[in-house]
Each structure stands twice: as structure tokens, then as C-alpha cells.
Design an enzyme around this catalytic site. Structure first.
Site, mmCIF file in Angstrom:
data_model
loop_
_atom_site.group_PDB
_atom_site.id
_atom_site.type_symbol
_atom_site.label_atom_id
_atom_site.label_comp_id
_atom_site.label_asym_id
_atom_site.label_seq_id
_atom_site.Cartn_x
_atom_site.Cartn_y
_atom_site.Cartn_z
ATOM 1 N N ASP A 379 0.841 -1.199 0.000
ATOM 2 C CA ASP A 379 0.000 0.000 0.000
ATOM 3 C C ASP A 379 0.866 1.234 0.000
ATOM 4 O OD1 ASP A 379 -1.943 1.903 0.295
ATOM 5 O OD2 ASP A 379 -2.517 1.328 2.320
ATOM 6 N N GLU A 416 -2.894 10.497 -0.398
ATOM 7 C CA GLU A 416 -4.093 9.652 -0.277
ATOM 8 C C GLU A 416 -4.304 9.230 1.166
ATOM 9 O OE1 GLU A 416 -6.415 5.809 -0.259
ATOM 10 O OE2 GLU A 416 -4.449 6.246 0.535
ATOM 11 N N GLU A 417 -3.188 8.892 1.828
ATOM 12 C CA GLU A 417 -3.308 8.286 3.160
ATOM 13 C C GLU A 417 -3.937 9.237 4.187
ATOM 14 O OE1 GLU A 417 -3.221 5.359 3.771
ATOM 15 O OE2 GLU A 417 -1.891 4.318 2.390
ATOM 16 N N ASP A 444 -4.877 0.487 -5.847
ATOM 17 C CA ASP A 444 -4.286 1.016 -4.615
ATOM 18 C C ASP A 444 -3.335 -0.055 -4.095
ATOM 19 O OD1 ASP A 444 -3.781 1.863 -1.990
ATOM 20 O OD2 ASP A 444 -5.687 2.907 -1.836
ATOM 21 N N HIS A 522 -0.092 -0.767 6.757
ATOM 22 C CA HIS A 522 0.252 0.529 7.390
ATOM 23 C C HIS A 522 1.278 0.400 8.516
ATOM 24 C CE1 HIS A 522 -3.469 3.010 5.884
ATOM 25 N NE2 HIS A 522 -2.785 2.451 4.910
HETATM 26 ZN ZN LIG Z 1 -3.492 2.965 -0.085
#
Ligand SMILES: [Zn+2]
Length: 700
Positions: A379, A416-417, A444, A522
Site C-alpha cells: 500500500d 491519499e493516506e 491502490d 500501514h
Molecule cells: Zn493505499
């Protein structure tokens, strides 16, 4: 190289065959050779007549051979060599230079947005035992990326704020709160309702929620609405289940899931924008983000708190996690949560590369975000790497003479995050027109394993399934269409860059990925080591992602109707109708929704007639023009109650789900809130918009 790679048009094939015949004459010579030549020429003419492959198909076949697994590996190695959260310029330049190298027109577009950076963060269990949370992810000697100085500094927790450093949450406010803790399970609306029904005091307490079920910003919104003054969110190993990094794909007990806590189901994009609440004269960014401090923590840091909760027992066994916790509190655990967060207006960098189409007023937009919380192997840079492979292949085709009908625009989004900042800013740019975008294709977290998954606007389901007939599953060699046959294409919710384009501007959108045991989401462990050991060691799924991405774009760019299918749309509306009717009737059995049923039937008839007309009239441009206008008809003027940015009447992220999708959101939301006056208004709007869409299909 196969012949159609160098000579993909019918004209080329003829020339190619002629050359072959000439060679035959030289080899054979004399009269026999002449007869041979004539026979051969006849055979070739016959082959040519029988060959029904269109130019578009030849270009597609040529395209499929170009992306390589090796190039995606190389790109991923670059992207993951540095931590690159929102506003990283170096990765923007890298992407821009690749677009230029591939022959695109490329621009780096600057956008000014609000970002947040933690300066200090502290979580301390004060009572009944003392424990200072480490807020630090363990590093492992076998993984080289972990020894990068940026990362080591940040995760030692002592380094003062510095622009090159990484953040732990997006948009948590500063705060210094001390209170008893209540364990709230996933922190969903239902979980909070159950706590209240069990008589658990929530006001003035700090919530401890586990990750899962709903978007973390929505957990913060519900905790705040319940009168809680702080929120800790941890990752429970019971929700992972498997070997942990570096011996397996799941996060170790020190792993922390970073992420934004913006109220995404209310409004995406820079939270300062007035468009989020146009009627609120006193609107400020603080209304779009939590007012209570929020900090993600590891299981290791959550454990001492979970072990020191008493008072009420857990209301259901399902609430128990890997700690075997039996009580929810409040207390006796008392925690101090201290966050010092700096909010800055910062520049982020979208990179946009374009191949011009022969019809310059229509565009197929393809996008992926580039910013990561740390290294972002899955990601988002699995998607970034696949996107570059697709872009290079299009560059090769363009040099060989391919000229798509519609413009093809590749976007590498930033920010984006934090809250889909880059894509939202781009969608709202005054120098652009979203009516020209016939479809948006998003990648994504493109590759974390081998299982294909997709979500799309109903009109794009057919084209997605069609391209799977040309792409093979790398492990088994089976066509993806066979593997995906019985799988459902989901309805889009939110949580990635299609949100503004679809839900605010009515651009049909598609999002797909190859999913696996992605247990490092993440965290610092989502890095090259993880990808090359667990996610996609051969990078063949990156290649397959690039192939799907490109083929969908080619289909849409070439098709007269932009490959949009409305019969499928009508079937989906019927499904949504049944789902919504059941939901609403369970709350209020006297509600009559027959008119909605009727207008959906009218839409279905119009879609079927339109389909027949398209089959009959292969040259009717007026008919084709209707296709690209259809989705816009579903955009309502007033938007959803309390969240006017969401204007699409067919789907929106659920108010209390955040990521998950709600069909007919105006009806679902207002009936859930038992606001029947608002329900009527949203019902009228939905009926009107479906009628408007029917008129578009009928060309009226
Ligand atoms: Zn993402």
C-alpha cells in the site's frame, strides 16, 4: 517477438505474408516455384479473410506481451527504498521522469493541503500498575530496509520533529487526557449500543478499540459522539491468525497500524474545504476531523491495559481477543494520553502523464496513490509499480503507431493516506472538466497475494470480466475469467482515490487488487522484504495487475460506448432495491416504496432497448454520447443529510462504516436515523434521478 507486436494492423499482416512468399520463390525457383507461389498466395488470402481479429484486438495482444515482472520489481525496490509519506517530492520526480521516458506528456501538479505531524506522543498506564507504552516497532536484522536511518530515528521515539520523519496518525488533534479506560471491541455503532445497553459509563472515559470492521476515523467519530475523551486503537493478533514477520506475513506484536482519522464518510479531501459543509458559515477544518486525541498502538502496548480492566464483563464472547480479556471496564486501568500535533499547510505533488487520443474531449483516467505511511510495498506502491509497467507498454504501442480514440491519463496521486487529498484536489481543479472523464480505473494495494478482488460501478462490471478472458493467473496458468467467474464484483464504498470522482462528480469507477495474507498493513513491515518473501516473490502478480489495468483502459478508450453496460446497472438497482426495502421495512413497516420499484423497471426497459439499438446501429454517434452521460444523471443536487459532498444517489460509503458501501444511501441513512421527513426528501430525489437516467438512455 510475435508478428503482431511489430505489425499489429491488417495492412502490416498483408505485407508480412507477401515477404514470406517472396522468400519461398527464391528457395524453390523455376516453374514449380511459380505454381507453389500462387498456391501459397491463395492460402494467405484465405487466411487473411478468415482472420477476424480487429485492429483493437491486435493492439491489445501486442500490449499483453510488454509489461514484465522484472520492471515492476525494480520500481518497487526504488519506491520502498525510502519512507515517503504525503508531500514526498523525490518519488514524484521519479514517476514524472518515467512518464517522460515512456513518451508521455507529464506534469507535476502542486496542491496545497493541510497535513498533521506528531511532535510528541505518549501513552502511559498510571493505575493500577505503571507502564509506559513503547510506541516503537521492533526491527529485524534479516530485513535491510529497517536499518534506514530515517526509520530508526523515528521508531526510537526520541528524535525531535523533522520534515523527513514519518507520522503515526493523520489528523488526530493534540490532547492531554487522563481517564479510566473502556474496551469498546471494534468501536462500531453496534458495539457502542451494546455497551450503553449494558449500562457501561462512557462519558469522560478513554476508549480502547481494536482494529477491524470499520474505518478508524469512523471509530473516532462514534467514540467522540459517545462522550469519550480519547481513543487508543490496537491490532489484535486474534484478527490476524498466522506466523508473524519476519517468519510470516502477519505483523509482530510490536506492529502498529498507522492511518488517517479524518471523518471520511462525511467528506474526503483537505478538511479545510468549505465544499464539505457549504451551508455552515462557521465551518472550520476541526469539524472534519476528531476533536479527541487518537493514537494507534501495538498489541504489546495494549496488553497491560487490557489485563487491568474490571467492572463490567464483556457483553459477548466474540469480544474477547488474544489477551483472553474478560472485562470492559471502566477502569481500574487509568491512562494518560498525551499528543502534541502540529498542523501545517504543505505542498503535495500529483504526477499526471497523458497520451492524447484522436478524440481530445474524452478521457480514460487511471490512477494510483504514491504516498505511503512508511515504505508502502503493498500500500500503495505495488500499484505504482504496476502502473509504470502499464504506462511503459502504452508508450511502446504509441511509438509503433497506436492511437487510442480517447485520451489516456495516468495519475500518480499524493496525500491519499491522509484523506484522498491528491485525487480530490485534482477532481476539483478549476482548469479541468470531469464530464470529459468517461471512466476512472484505480489501483491502490494492487498486490498482496494471489486472489483477485474487484469493486466497480455496475456499468463497468462487464468490461472488467471481459478483460479477464485474456489474462492468466500466474500460478496456475488458468484464465482469470474462469477463476473469477463465480465471484461478485462489489459495490464501491470509500477508502481510496475514486471517492470524489465517483461520489461527487459521477465518474464511473473501478478498483481491483490481488489480495493475500496482508497482515502488515500501514506498518513499517510493509516493505520490500515482505513483498519479496510473502506478497509476490516472483512479481508475476504485479505483471498481471499491469495487464488488467491496461486492457481495461484500452477497451474503454477504443469502444464507441466507452464499454459501459447499463443492463447490468439495472440488475444492480433491482438488488439494491430489495436490500434497501428489507432494511427500511424492518424499521418502519408502513413505508411504501412501490414508485421506486416502478422507476427501476422503466430504467431496465430503457437499458435493454438501448442495448438493442447499439447492436443495430453501429455508426450512431448520438447513441454513444448517451453512454458517457448516464452516470452523471445519478448526481443529486442536495447530497446526503449532514454530508452534502456525497451526491451520488445510488451508492456512498456508509455513514458509520467509512469504507463499506451503502446502496441507496439517502434511504439507508435517514431510515437508520428514523428521520422520516428527510427520508421522503431523499426518496423523491432518488426517484427523480433514476427517471433522469432513464431519459438519458432514451435520448430525450
Ligand atoms: Zn493505499
Amino acid at each position: 517477438m510475435r508478428d503482431h507486436v511489430t505489425c499489429p494492423t491488417t495492412r502490416c499482416v498483408t505485407k508480412h505474408n507477401a515477404n514470406m512468399s517472396t522468400k519461398m520463390i527464391i528457395i524453390n525457383g523455376g516453374r514449380i516455384a511459380l505454381i507453389f507461389f500462387l498456391t501459397l498466395a491463395a492460402t494467405h488470402v484465405a487466411t487473411l479473410v478468415r482472420d477476424t481479429t480487429t485492429d483493437a484486438e491486435r493492439w491489445q495482444n501486442a500490449f499483453l506481451d510488454i509489461p514484465t515482472a522484472e520492471e515492476t520489481r525494480r520500481h518497487l525496490q526504488y519506491y520502498t527504498s525510502i519512507a515517503h509519506s504525503a508531500g514526498d517530492y523525490e518519488t514524484a520526480v521519479y514517476t514524472h521522469e518515467r512518464f517522460l521516458e515512456y513518451g508521455f506528456n507529464s506534469t507535476i501538479l502542486e496542491e496545497e493541503v493541510l497535513l498533521s505531524y506528531p511532535i510528541q506522543r505518549r501513552v502511559t498506564l498510571l493505575h493500577p500498575v505503571f507502564y509506559e507504552a513503547k510506541l516503537k516497532e521492533a526491527s529485524y536484522s534479516q530485513d535491510d530496509t529497517m536499518h534506514h536511518p530515517d526509520v530508526m530515528d523515528t521508531f526510537n521515539g526520541e528524535t525531535p520533529y523533522d520534515d523527513s520523519n514519518l507520522t503515526l496518525t493523520g489528523y488526530s488533534p493534540s490532547g492531554n487526557v487522563t481517564a479510566e479506560v473502556v474496551y469498546v471491541n471494534y468501536g462500531s455503532r453496534a458495539d457502542f449500543d451494546l455497551l450503553l445497553a449494558s449500562g457501561v459509563e462512557l462519558t469522560g472515559k478513554i476508549a480502547l478499540a481494536r482494529y477491524g470492521g470499520l474505518f478508524r476515523g469512523t471509530k473516532a467519530m462514534i467514540a467522540q459522539e459517545s462522550g469519550m475523551i480519547g481513543l487508543l486503537i490496537y491490532s489484535d493478533p486474534i484478527d490476524d491468525g498466522g506466523n508473524t514477520f519476519p517468519d510470516g506475513p502477519y505483523r509482530p506484536t510490536t506492529g502498529v497500524q498507522r492511518g488517517s482519522v479524518q471523518f471520511l464518510s462525511i467528506c474526503p479531501g483537505d478538511p479545510r474545504r468549505q465544499v464539505c459543509q457549504p451551508d455552515d458559515e462557521n465551518y472550520t477544518y476541526e469539524k472534519g476531523i476528531p476533536s479527541i486525541p487518537v493514537q494507534p498502538i501495538s498489541f504489546e502496548d495494549a496488553l497491560p491495559i487490557l489485563q487491568n480492566l474490571g467492572n463490567h464483563t464483556i457483553p459477548r464472547n466474540m469480544w474477547q481477543g488474544a489477551a483472553n480479556n474478560t472485562h470492559v471496564g471502566p477502569g481500574p486501568a487509568v491512562v494518560n494520553l498525551f499528543l502534541d500535533v502540529k498542523f501545517n499547510v504543505t505542498t503535495i505533488w500529483n504526477v499526471v502523464g497523458t497520451i492524447p487520443g484522436t478524440n481530445p474531449t474524452e478521457t480514460v483516467l487511471l490512477g494510483n496513490h504514491r504516498d505511503a505511511w512508511v515504505f508502502g510495498a503493498v500500500d500503495p506502491n505495488s500499484g505504482s509499480s504496476a502502473l509504470l509497467a502499464t504506462a511503459r507498454a502504452f508508450g511502446v504501442l504509441y511509438r509503433k503507431g497506436w492511437r487510442p480514440k480517447r485520451n489516456i491519463v495516468f495519475a500518480s496521486w499524493d496525500g491519499e493516506e491522509y484523506g484522498l487529498l491528491g485525487s480530490t484536489a485534482y477532481a476539483e481543479r478549476k482548469d479541468r472538466n470531469n464530464d470529459e472523464v468517461v471512466a476512472y480505473i484505480n489501483m491502490d494495494t494492487a498486490v498482496s497475494g494471489t486472489t483477485l478482488d474487484a469493486a466497480a460501478s455496475p456499468s463497468l462490471e462487464k468490461v472488467f470480466r471481459k478483460v479477464l478472458e485474456k489474462v492468466k493467473d500466474p500460478n496456475t496458468g488458468t484464465l482469470l475469467s474462469t477463476l473469477f467467474q463465480s465471484k461478485k464484483i462489489r459495490t464501491l464504498g470509500s477508502g481510496s482515490d475514486y471517492t470524489s470522482l465517483l461520489d461527487h462528480f459521477g465518474v464511473p469507477s473501478l478498483d481491483f487488487s490481488f489480495d493475500g495474507h496482508y497482515g502488515v498493513y500501514h506498518s513499517v513491515y510493509d516493505d520490500f522484504y515482505w513483498m519479496s518473501h510473502y506478497g509476490d516473490p516472483t512479481f508475476e502478480y504485479h505483471r498481471a495487475a499491469a495487464q488488467i489495468f491496461g486492457l481495461v483502459a484500452m477497451e474503454i478508450a477504443e469502444s464507441d460506448t466507452a464499454a459501459l453496460d447499463f443492463v447490468r446497472y439495472s440488475e444492480r438497482l433491482e438488488e439494491y432495491y430489495v436490500e434497501t426495502l428489507n432494511y427500511v421495512k424492518a424499521i418502519n413497516s408502513s413505508i411504501d416504496m412501490n414508485e421506486l420499484k416502478d422507476v427501476i423497471e422503466d430504467f431496465k426497459e430503457a437499458a435493454e432497448d438501448y442495448d438493442k439499438d447499439i447492436q443495430k446501429n453501429s455508426q450512431k454517434s448520438e447513441l454513444y454520447a448517451r453512454a458517457t452521460k448516464l452516470e452523471r444523471a445519478f448526481i443529486g443536487e442536495i447530497g446526503l443529510p449532514g454530508r452534502p459532498y456525497y451526491r451520488h444517489v445510488i451508492q456512498a460509503p456508509g455513514l458509520y462504516e467509512g469504507y463499506g458501501s451503502s446502496p441507496f444511501p439517502g434511504l439507508m441513512q435517514t431510515s437508520g436515523q428514523r428521520n422520516w421527513k428527510m427520508f421522503d426528501r431523499q426518496y423523491r430525489l432518488l426517484v427523480e434521478r433514476i427517471e433522469a437516467a432513464t431519459l438519458v438512455l432514451e435520448g430525450k
